[in-house]
Design an enzyme around this catalytic site. Structure first.
Site, PDB file in Angstrom:
ATOM      1  N   ASP A  36       0.872  -1.185   0.000  1.00  0.00           N
ATOM      2  CA  ASP A  36       0.000   0.000   0.000  1.00  0.00           C
ATOM      3  C   ASP A  36       0.902   1.226   0.000  1.00  0.00           C
ATOM      4  O   ASP A  36       2.015   1.186   0.542  1.00  0.00           O
ATOM      5  CB  ASP A  36      -0.912   0.009   1.245  1.00  0.00           C
ATOM      6  CG  ASP A  36      -2.100   0.945   1.083  1.00  0.00           C
ATOM      7  OD1 ASP A  36      -3.235   0.464   0.929  1.00  0.00           O
ATOM      8  OD2 ASP A  36      -1.888   2.193   1.092  1.00  0.00           O
ATOM      9  N   TYR A  67       7.159  -3.744  -4.706  1.00  0.00           N
ATOM     10  CA  TYR A  67       6.847  -4.221  -6.061  1.00  0.00           C
ATOM     11  C   TYR A  67       7.800  -5.308  -6.563  1.00  0.00           C
ATOM     12  O   TYR A  67       7.435  -6.080  -7.445  1.00  0.00           O
ATOM     13  CB  TYR A  67       6.749  -3.040  -7.025  1.00  0.00           C
ATOM     14  CG  TYR A  67       5.451  -2.274  -6.807  1.00  0.00           C
ATOM     15  CD1 TYR A  67       4.246  -2.817  -7.241  1.00  0.00           C
ATOM     16  CD2 TYR A  67       5.425  -1.066  -6.129  1.00  0.00           C
ATOM     17  CE1 TYR A  67       3.042  -2.157  -7.017  1.00  0.00           C
ATOM     18  CE2 TYR A  67       4.229  -0.400  -5.906  1.00  0.00           C
ATOM     19  CZ  TYR A  67       3.044  -0.949  -6.350  1.00  0.00           C
ATOM     20  OH  TYR A  67       1.852  -0.308  -6.123  1.00  0.00           O
ATOM     21  N   GLY A  81      -7.602   2.465  -4.412  1.00  0.00           N
ATOM     22  CA  GLY A  81      -8.428   3.463  -5.080  1.00  0.00           C
ATOM     23  C   GLY A  81      -9.144   4.345  -4.095  1.00  0.00           C
ATOM     24  O   GLY A  81      -9.008   4.192  -2.880  1.00  0.00           O
ATOM     25  N   ARG A  90     -20.003   5.090  -8.479  1.00  0.00           N
ATOM     26  CA  ARG A  90     -18.808   4.326  -8.824  1.00  0.00           C
ATOM     27  C   ARG A  90     -18.095   4.953 -10.014  1.00  0.00           C
ATOM     28  O   ARG A  90     -16.881   4.865 -10.146  1.00  0.00           O
ATOM     29  CB  ARG A  90     -19.191   2.889  -9.175  1.00  0.00           C
ATOM     30  CG  ARG A  90     -19.699   2.086  -7.983  1.00  0.00           C
ATOM     31  CD  ARG A  90     -20.055   0.687  -8.430  1.00  0.00           C
ATOM     32  NE  ARG A  90     -20.592  -0.113  -7.344  1.00  0.00           N
ATOM     33  CZ  ARG A  90     -21.865  -0.488  -7.259  1.00  0.00           C
ATOM     34  NH1 ARG A  90     -22.729  -0.163  -8.156  1.00  0.00           N
ATOM     35  NH2 ARG A  90     -22.264  -1.235  -6.240  1.00  0.00           N
ATOM     36  N   ASN A 122     -13.130   0.572  -8.461  1.00  0.00           N
ATOM     37  CA  ASN A 122     -14.246   1.072  -9.283  1.00  0.00           C
ATOM     38  C   ASN A 122     -13.875   2.304 -10.106  1.00  0.00           C
ATOM     39  O   ASN A 122     -12.979   3.047  -9.706  1.00  0.00           O
ATOM     40  CB  ASN A 122     -15.417   1.427  -8.367  1.00  0.00           C
ATOM     41  CG  ASN A 122     -16.239   0.197  -8.035  1.00  0.00           C
ATOM     42  OD1 ASN A 122     -16.470  -0.669  -8.868  1.00  0.00           O
ATOM     43  ND2 ASN A 122     -16.679   0.128  -6.784  1.00  0.00           N
ATOM     44  N   ASP A 150     -22.417  -8.778  -7.304  1.00  0.00           N
ATOM     45  CA  ASP A 150     -23.849  -8.540  -7.562  1.00  0.00           C
ATOM     46  C   ASP A 150     -24.586  -9.869  -7.718  1.00  0.00           C
ATOM     47  O   ASP A 150     -25.711 -10.027  -7.241  1.00  0.00           O
ATOM     48  CB  ASP A 150     -24.019  -7.696  -8.826  1.00  0.00           C
ATOM     49  CG  ASP A 150     -23.149  -6.455  -8.775  1.00  0.00           C
ATOM     50  OD1 ASP A 150     -23.513  -5.501  -8.088  1.00  0.00           O
ATOM     51  OD2 ASP A 150     -22.063  -6.476  -9.386  1.00  0.00           O
ATOM     52  N   ARG A 153     -25.036 -11.402  -4.363  1.00  0.00           N
ATOM     53  CA  ARG A 153     -26.156 -10.719  -3.681  1.00  0.00           C
ATOM     54  C   ARG A 153     -27.492 -11.228  -4.232  1.00  0.00           C
ATOM     55  O   ARG A 153     -28.448 -11.454  -3.477  1.00  0.00           O
ATOM     56  CB  ARG A 153     -26.049  -9.208  -3.899  1.00  0.00           C
ATOM     57  CG  ARG A 153     -24.927  -8.558  -3.116  1.00  0.00           C
ATOM     58  CD  ARG A 153     -24.713  -7.108  -3.535  1.00  0.00           C
ATOM     59  NE  ARG A 153     -23.755  -6.449  -2.649  1.00  0.00           N
ATOM     60  CZ  ARG A 153     -23.060  -5.369  -2.974  1.00  0.00           C
ATOM     61  NH1 ARG A 153     -23.208  -4.816  -4.166  1.00  0.00           N
ATOM     62  NH2 ARG A 153     -22.227  -4.831  -2.112  1.00  0.00           N
ATOM     63  N   HIS A 177     -20.899  -3.365 -13.419  1.00  0.00           N
ATOM     64  CA  HIS A 177     -21.001  -3.382 -11.959  1.00  0.00           C
ATOM     65  C   HIS A 177     -21.361  -1.947 -11.567  1.00  0.00           C
ATOM     66  O   HIS A 177     -20.503  -1.125 -11.271  1.00  0.00           O
ATOM     67  CB  HIS A 177     -19.678  -3.815 -11.318  1.00  0.00           C
ATOM     68  CG  HIS A 177     -19.661  -3.616  -9.824  1.00  0.00           C
ATOM     69  ND1 HIS A 177     -20.519  -4.265  -8.987  1.00  0.00           N
ATOM     70  CD2 HIS A 177     -18.901  -2.820  -9.039  1.00  0.00           C
ATOM     71  CE1 HIS A 177     -20.284  -3.877  -7.741  1.00  0.00           C
ATOM     72  NE2 HIS A 177     -19.311  -2.995  -7.753  1.00  0.00           N
TER      73      HIS A 177
END
Ligand code: NAD
Length: 313
Positions: A36, A67, A81, A90, A122, A150, A153, A177
Site C-alpha cells: 500500500d 513491487y 483506489g 462508482r 471502481n 452482484d 447478492r 457493476h
C-alpha cells in the site's frame, strides 16, 4: 525450490484487508504480499492477520512487501483506489482511480510480473480495461470482479425469497457493476429447474417480485454505504473465490468482467458476463440466452461502460 502460490495485493484498505483476511482464513494461497502507498497500513494488516495463523486451516506466509515481490507472483490483485463514499457514484472516481491503477501497473510490470491481474477498484469494468491497456498482458490474464458480487447478492436474495440454499440457486447479474447492471430473471434455476416452470407451478411466486429483487440488488451497495460508509466483506469473499478458482485450476463458471471480442455482439470492452475460470485466467466466455428485454438492457449497460471508457482512451 518447490513452487508455491503467491498473491500480491495492492491496496490494503477496507476491501483489500477483507480480501487478505478471506485468503488467509481459507488458506487459499501459500504466500500473500501486502502493498500500500500507506506502508504502515500494509504492515499493520500483515501483523494483524498473521496473529490468526494458528486458527486458519493451514499457514499462509504474509508480509508487507514492495513491487519487487511481484516478479514471482501468480496473481496481483488491485484493490487500491478512492472509495465510493468519497465520490458520488462508482463512475465519478474514474479518473483518479485510473491514474492510481496506471502507477501501480507500471511498477508491477517493471518488476517482471507475468501472471494474472485481478481488479476490483471502481468503476471496475473501466479500470480493468485500463489495467489491460497499461499492462500489455493478454486479455484472458486481466480479470475484473465485475458482477461477481452482484450475482452473489442476487443468489442470496433469491435464496431468502424461495427459502432454498443459495448454492442450489443459479442466476446471473451481468453488464456493468453499477446502476445499469441487469439481473437476468430468465437465467434463474433452482435445482436445475428453470424459473419459467417454477412460476407456472407455484402461484405464490411472481415475476414482479423477481424484478424487484434485481432492483434491490442493484441499489443495495448504496443502502450499506448509508449504514456503514462502505462495503468490503462481500467483495473480499468474492475476490478470494476468484483467486481460488485460478490457483486450483477449477474451470468453474463465475460472472466476472471479461474482454469481449464479438461475444454478445460487442468488441473491445470489459463487461460482467459468465466465464470459465482456470489457471490460465479466463478460459472461455459463456454466452447465456437472454430474453428480448434483457438483451436490450444489457446492450444499454455496455453503452454506459463504453461512454466512460471512451473518455479515458
Ligand atoms: P480504502 O480507502 O479503504 O482503501 C484504498 C487503499 O488504497 C488505501 O489503503 C490507500 O492507501 C490505497 N492506495 C491509494 N493509492 C494507492 C497507490 N497508488 N498504491 C498503493 N495503494 C494505494 O477504500 P476501499 O473501501 O478499500 O475501496 C477500494 C476500491 O474498491 C474503491 O475503488 C471502491 O469503489 C472499490 N470497491 C469495489 C467493489 C466491487 O464490487 N468491485 C466493492 C467495494 C469497493
Amino acid at each position: 525450490m518447490t513452487k508455491v502460490n503467491r498473491v500480491v495485493l495492492v491496496g490494503t484498505g477496507f476491501v483489500g484487508s477483507s480480501y487478505a483476511f478471506s485468503l488467509a482464513n481459507q488458506a487459499i494461497t501459500e504466500e500473500l504480499v501486502l502493498i500500500d502507498v500507506n506502508e504502515e497500513k500494509a504492515k499493520g494488516e500483515a501483523m494483524d492477520i498473521n496473529h490468526g495463523q494458528i486458527f486458519y486451516p493451514s499457514p499462509t506466509k504474509i508480509w508487507q512487501g514492495d513491487y519487487s515481490d511481484c516478479k514471482d507472483a501468480d496473481i496481483v490483485c488491485i484493490t487500491a483506489g478512492i472509495s465510493q463514499d468519497q465520490e458520488e457514484t462508482r463512475l465519478s472516481g474514474i479518473e483518479k482511480n485510473a491514474a492510481i491503477a496506471k502507477t501501480i501497473v507500471e511498477s508491477v510490470m517493471d518488476a517482471g510480473f507475468d501472471g494474472i491481474f485481478l481488479i476490483s477498484s471502481n468503476p471496475v469494468d473501466i479500470i480493468t480495461y485500463a489495467v489491460w491497456k497499461y499492462s500489455g498482458l493478454p486479455t484472458h490474464r486481466v480479470i475484473g470482479s465485475g458482477t461477481l458480487l452482484d450475482t452473489a447478492r442476487y443468489q442470496h436474495e433469491l435464496s431468502e425469497y424461495f427459502n432454498v440454499d443459495p448454492r442450489s440457486i443459479s442466476g446471473y447479474v451481468i453488464g456493468e457493476h453499477g446502476d445499469s447492471q441487469v439481473g437476468v430473471t430468465s437465467s434463474i434455476r433452482i435445482g436445475g429447474q428453470p424459473i419459467s416452470s417454477i412460476l407456472k407451478s407455484h402461484d405464490e411466486y411472481k415475476r414482479e417480485d423477481l424484478e424487484k429483487i434485481a432492483t434491490d440488488v442493484r441499489d443495495v451497495a448504496d443502502v450499506i454505504i448509508d449504514y456503514k460508509h462502505s462495503t468490503y466483506y462481500g467483495i473480499g469473499a468474492a475476490l478470494a473465490r476468484l483467486t481460488q478458482a485460478i490457483l486450483r485450476n477449477e474451470n468453474v463458471v463465475l460472472p466476472i468482467s471479461a474482454y469481449l471480442e464479438g461475444h454478445y455482439g460487442f468488441e473491445d470492452v470489459y463487461v460482467g458476463v459468465p466465464a470459465i475460470i482456470n489457471r490460465n485466467g479466463i478460459n472461455e466466455i459463456v454466452e447465456i440466452d437472454l430474453e428480448k428485454d434483457e438483451r436490450e438492457k444489457f446492450n444499454e449497460s455496455v453503452k454506459v461502460i463504453r461512454h466512460y471508457q471512451d473518455q479515458l482512451f
